[in-house]
Design an enzyme around this catalytic site. Structure first.
Site, PDB file in Angstrom:
ATOM      1  N   GLU A  78      42.648 -58.393  52.864  1.00 52.86           N
ATOM      2  CA  GLU A  78      41.549 -58.463  53.818  1.00 52.86           C
ATOM      3  C   GLU A  78      40.722 -57.182  53.703  1.00 52.86           C
ATOM      4  OE1 GLU A  78      42.616 -59.072  57.926  1.00 52.86           O
ATOM      5  OE2 GLU A  78      40.534 -59.360  58.497  1.00 52.86           O
ATOM      6  N   GLU A 110      50.154 -58.116  64.954  1.00 55.16           N
ATOM      7  CA  GLU A 110      50.209 -58.810  63.657  1.00 55.16           C
ATOM      8  C   GLU A 110      50.957 -60.131  63.793  1.00 55.16           C
ATOM      9  OE1 GLU A 110      48.155 -57.542  61.772  1.00 55.16           O
ATOM     10  OE2 GLU A 110      48.098 -55.547  62.674  1.00 55.16           O
ATOM     11  N   GLY A 116      46.248 -49.899  60.124  1.00 51.07           N
ATOM     12  CA  GLY A 116      47.531 -49.941  60.830  1.00 51.07           C
ATOM     13  C   GLY A 116      48.518 -50.912  60.197  1.00 51.07           C
TER      14      GLY A 116
END
Ligand code: B3K
Ligand code: ZN
Length: 896
Positions: free
Chosen positions: A125, A302, A265
């Site tokens: 991404e 996530e 992150g």
């Protein structure tokens, strides 16, 4: 990367469906650090829903094309170019096989396939997959993946990819393979592979419907002892999504892998989340309470993407907030539920306050500068520059407003309908809004403004009490303050603002609320639906003139303007039943005083602070009915960056002097209270990262920080030295070190130097702790004799410094440039020169990280003339030298 042509602007309005679809893809990797071969076999066909295209355009970057075959036969009409591969003359349906090579060991961008500590990782991404193979690398092309990994067995014993492991075995020459199959369709940005020497903490659990699930947290062998908290956070996340949203883990196996070189992150790749080590590894000796809380939040975030992002994904990158705003909202609610459950409003408020602080400090600033954009942007040059506070944090506020309007149950109904309609699809923010509206029988057309308008709305409030008629009117007016012209164009009409309000009587208690036209009073907090440019709401049966508690729990991401007196704010700080607004009253009071002081400091006028302000804060500090965590937040002054931003002309030096003046004043006036608090809130016994224990430590360490501000810091040095030496956890040890550094500003103390040296020796082998060591020094106060820029430049040559590692670069360079405003904005421009050097150096290695650093100067126009001119010069220097699209977009927008 070094694309120096005119930047291409991508517009939301230009969206067109893909000309081709991919029914399945099989990827085979021969993993070698210097040259990895990827064989990519796709079953493709024309998209019946798109205009017929003359040729097939696949995206690819930094790839070496080896061969192309269509239906097994070499394809002559294939042209590789800088941005991809063009194929003429393709049939309507066909199998396309492409072989290409890439160089993971040389990939310092950390996008695509790269090597970190000798292991392979991917980050796709937003547009990294095209650096792995030629593809329709866009989120609306979803397909099923089969992935075969081949590598040397000794060097890479572990081979992971998305989904289920369906086959593994040995190959000749000491190599082996693993074959993975992901049963769910996904866009390419969710692809991942990991290969290397890793070990896992494992747990087996049963999901809500009774299916067995294997959970793994993969790390380098020496870190295995730091994985328990991440695993527990994962289990909590799985349970929470089952209970709160009825969403179950859909794979048999869910993996988290930690990597020390990572641009952000963490990443929600399907079934194989890849995490920055910072958000996985923790034990009491190395991680602070904040680290523990962040790990829980990021693991949750996530994991929650598995439904909000992966099962339902984005049609195009303009819809990024569809998954990010929603998932941030979900992780915020998860953390609040973990801290306080659904009913503990005080504990939830602490989390809410922390989130709003971040929003106001960072997102409001973003909204007032050249990067201002709507939650759903209209255009971009480099999509990686749009993983912003607006898309994430304001996006989360926008999602929260649905819940504020419809309640938890109404929000849940909307989510259920959203999944029912869109599971397995790539959709838009409009689809989400319409699902929420339909599930609740509402027309939410006006609410679209929250997605399309840039800038921070301002709500001005006027009130009037009619003592004879016992009527109280509240008039709200909405608009925007000063914004960049591009942002103003997006501001097309009034927003639907859920405006929560309470009325407080002289006794400090909430009054029952009855709006004109209602038959009886109901409740003490009312969510007004404010939809006009100006609107008046009338409360009846109001027995005395109330004090309004406005925008309770921060019910909308707006600035509220209302003329409270200092006395009224002190009253709210003492009495408001809404814990958020209690805190807010203290912040308003402090901000007002601090801004007045900063204005005086800018003119070198003498500074003073009224005793009543000190008394108001003293009352909160010693109010034992309030949780320690809340008191810590209430006594924390607004940050220097936030204050500087509120000034007509930002003057970091004046803000620093004003804020330090108030800190010193609170330190001296409440010295005995701070000492008592430091003693009373000790947490003896084994360390536990619970919110309660963390609250005690937080308040205790705030006390220590205030004591370190005393002109005679001897007492603080004594306490901090003892705390440093005796601490059984990183929270206390780091706080003690920070206090020692602060105390040594007033008076050079050998204790600070020796603690710093001890800290380094103790944690030399713990990169995440050494990051803290760098950050503490970069954010320290500094003196005229020893400005922090010198410390920072010196640390840049330290053997442990490494510009290629984003965590390390952030700990030293970003900490200095973004978290130490008074030193960074030194009048001689030394900070800006350093910034320019580092942006340019990073630009050649890692454009994404460089572009983040570039943003440190974007608000340059708002500063005092002397600083402004020096900032412009630094920006121009970067604009002339930067090569990446990423950095150029930021500096060019800043200079427009
Ligand atoms: N979705 C990723 C962010 C990717 C950033 C790409 N530049 C992490 C997250 O928000 O969960
Ligand atoms: Zn996310």
């Amino acid at each position: 990367m070094s694309d120096t042509s005119t930047p291409v602007v991508i517009h939301r309005a230009d969206y067109a469906p893909p000309a081709f679809l991919i029914d399945s893809v099989a990827l085979e990797f021969d993993l070698v650090p210097t040259r990895t071969i990827v064989r990519n076999t796709m079953r493709m066909r024309r998209n019946p829903g798109a205009v017929r295209a003359p040729r097939l355009e696949l995206l690819g970057e930094q790839l070496e094309l080896v061969s192309v075959a269509v239906n097994g036969a070499p394809h002559a009409a294939a042209r590789a170019h800088e941005h991809g591969l063009t194929l003429d003359d393709v049939p309507d349906a066909f199998e396309l096989t492409i072989e290409s090579a890439c160089a993971p060991a040389e990939n310092t961008t950390l996008s695509g396939l790269y090597v970190s500590s000798g292991n392979f990782f991917t980050q796709c991404e937003a547009e990294g997959f095209r650096r792995i193979t030629y593809f329709l690398d866009r989120p609306d092309v979803m397909t099923t993946y089969t992935v075969t990994l081949r590598a040397d067995k000794t060097a890479y014993p572990v081979l992971l990819s998305n989904g289920n492991l369906i086959e593994e075995g040995d190959l000749p020459d000491g190599r082996h393979f693993a074959k993975w199959e992901d049963p769910f369709k996904k866009p390419s940005y969710l692809f991942a592979l990991v290969a290397g020497q890793l070990v896992a903490l494992e747990e087996r659990i049963k999901s809500a419907s009774g299916k067995e699930k294997l959970l793994q947290v993969w790390v380098e062998p020496h870190d295995l002892g730091k994985t328990r908290h991440a695993m527990e956070s994962l289990i909590h996340s799985i349970r929470w999504d089952e209970e709160r949203f009825g969403l179950e883990l859909d794979l048999d196996r869910f993996m988290i892998v930690a990597v020390s070189d990572f641009n952000m992150g963490a990443m929600e790749n399907k079934g194989l989340n890849v995490f920055n080590t910072k958000y996985v590894l923790a034990n009491p000796e190395t991680a602070t309470d904040t680290d523990f809380a962040n790990i829980e939040a990021v693991v949750g975030h996530e994991y929650f993407h598995n439904w909000t992002g992966n099962r339902v994904t984005c049609r195009d990158w303009f819809q990024l907030s569809l998954k990010e705003g929603l998932t941030v909202f979900r992780d915020q609610e998860f953390s609040a539920d973990m801290a306080g459950g659904a009913s503990n409003e005080a504990a939830r408020a602490v989390k809410r306050i922390e989130d709003v602080r971040v929003l106001r400090q960072m997102q409001f600033a973003e909204d007032s500068g050249p990067m201002a954009h709507p939650v759903r942007p209209e255009s971009y040059v480099e999509i990686n520059n749009f993983y912003t506070m607006t898309v994430y944090e304001k996006g989360a506020e926008v999602v929260r407003m649905y819940q504020t309007l419809f309640g938890r149950d109404g929000f849940r109904r909307g989510m259920d309908l959203y999944f029912k309609r869109h599971d397995g699809q790539a959709v838009t923010c409009d689809d989400f809004r319409v699902a929420l509206a339909d599930a609740n029988g509402r027309d939410l057309a006006q609410f679209e403004g929250w997605y399309s308008q840039a800038g921070t709305p301002r709500v001005s409030v006027w009130t009037n009490y009619d003592a004879t008629a016992l009527r109280y009117t509240v008039t709200l007016k909405q608009g925007y303050g000063d914004v960049a012209p591009a942002a103003r164009e997006t501001q097309t009409g009034p927003l639907l603002i859920p405006f929560a309000i309470g009325l407080i009587g002289r006794d400090g208690a909430d009054m029952p609320l009855r709006l004109d036209g209602e038959s009886a009073a109901a409740g003490t907090t009312r969510v007004l639906e404010f939809t006009g440019t100006e609107q008046t709401f009338t409360f009846v049966d109001v027995r005395e003139e109330p004090l309004p508690s406005l925008l309770r729990n921060f019910s909308a991401p707006v600035v509220v303007e209302y003329d409270y007196t200092a006395g009224e704010l002190a009253f709210l700080l003492a009495h408001d039943s809404d814990p958020f607004n209690r805190w807010e009253a203290g912040q308003r009071l402090a901000t007002r005083e601090l801004l007045a002081l900063a204005a005086r400091a800018a003119q070198d006028a003498p500074l003073s602070l009224d005793d009543s302000v000190v008394a108001a804060f003293a009352r909160v500090l010693n109010d034992e009915t309030l949780s320690p965590a809340f008191r810590e937040l209430a006594l924390m002054l607004p940050s220097e960056a936030y204050l500087a931003e509120q000034m007509a002309e930002s003057n970091p030096a004046a803000v620093h002097r004003a804020r330090q003046f108030v800190r010193k004043r609170l330190a001296a006036a409440l010295r005995d209270d701070w000492l008592a608090i430091h003693e009373r809130h000790q947490t003896p016994g084994a360390y536990a990262p619970t919110p309660e224990a963390a609250g005690h430590r937080g308040l205790k360490n705030l006390a220590l920080a205030y004591l370190a501000e005393l002109d005679d810091p001897a007492e603080a040095v004594k306490l901090a030295s003892a705390q440093y030496a005796e601490a059984n956890n990183m929270t206390d040890r780091a706080a003690a070190l920070s206090a020692l550094l602060a105390a040594s500003t007033a008076q050079e103390t050998p204790a600070a130097e020796s603690a710093l040296a001890d800290f380094y020796r103790r944690f030399e082998k713990e990169p995440l702790v050494i990051d803290k060591w760098f950050a503490l020094q970069a954010t320290q106060r500094g003196t005229a004799a020893r400005p922090v820029i010198e410390v920072v430049r010196n640390l840049m040559t330290h053997p442990a410094f490494n510009l290629k590692n984003p965590n390390r670069a952030r700990s030293l360079i970003f900490s200095f440039c973004s978290a130490n405003p008074a030193q960074f904005h030194a009048e001689d421009g030394s900070g800006y020169a350093f910034w320019a050097e580092q942006v340019i150096a990073l630009d050649a290695l890692n454009p994404q990280v460089a572009a983040r650093l570039a943003r440190a100067l974007e608000l340059w126009r708002r500063y005092t003339p002397v600083l402004r001119e020096k900032m412009r010069a630094a920006l121009e220097q970067v604009a002339a030298q930067a090569k990446s699209r990423d950095v150029r977009e930021i500096v060019e927008k800043a200079l427009v």
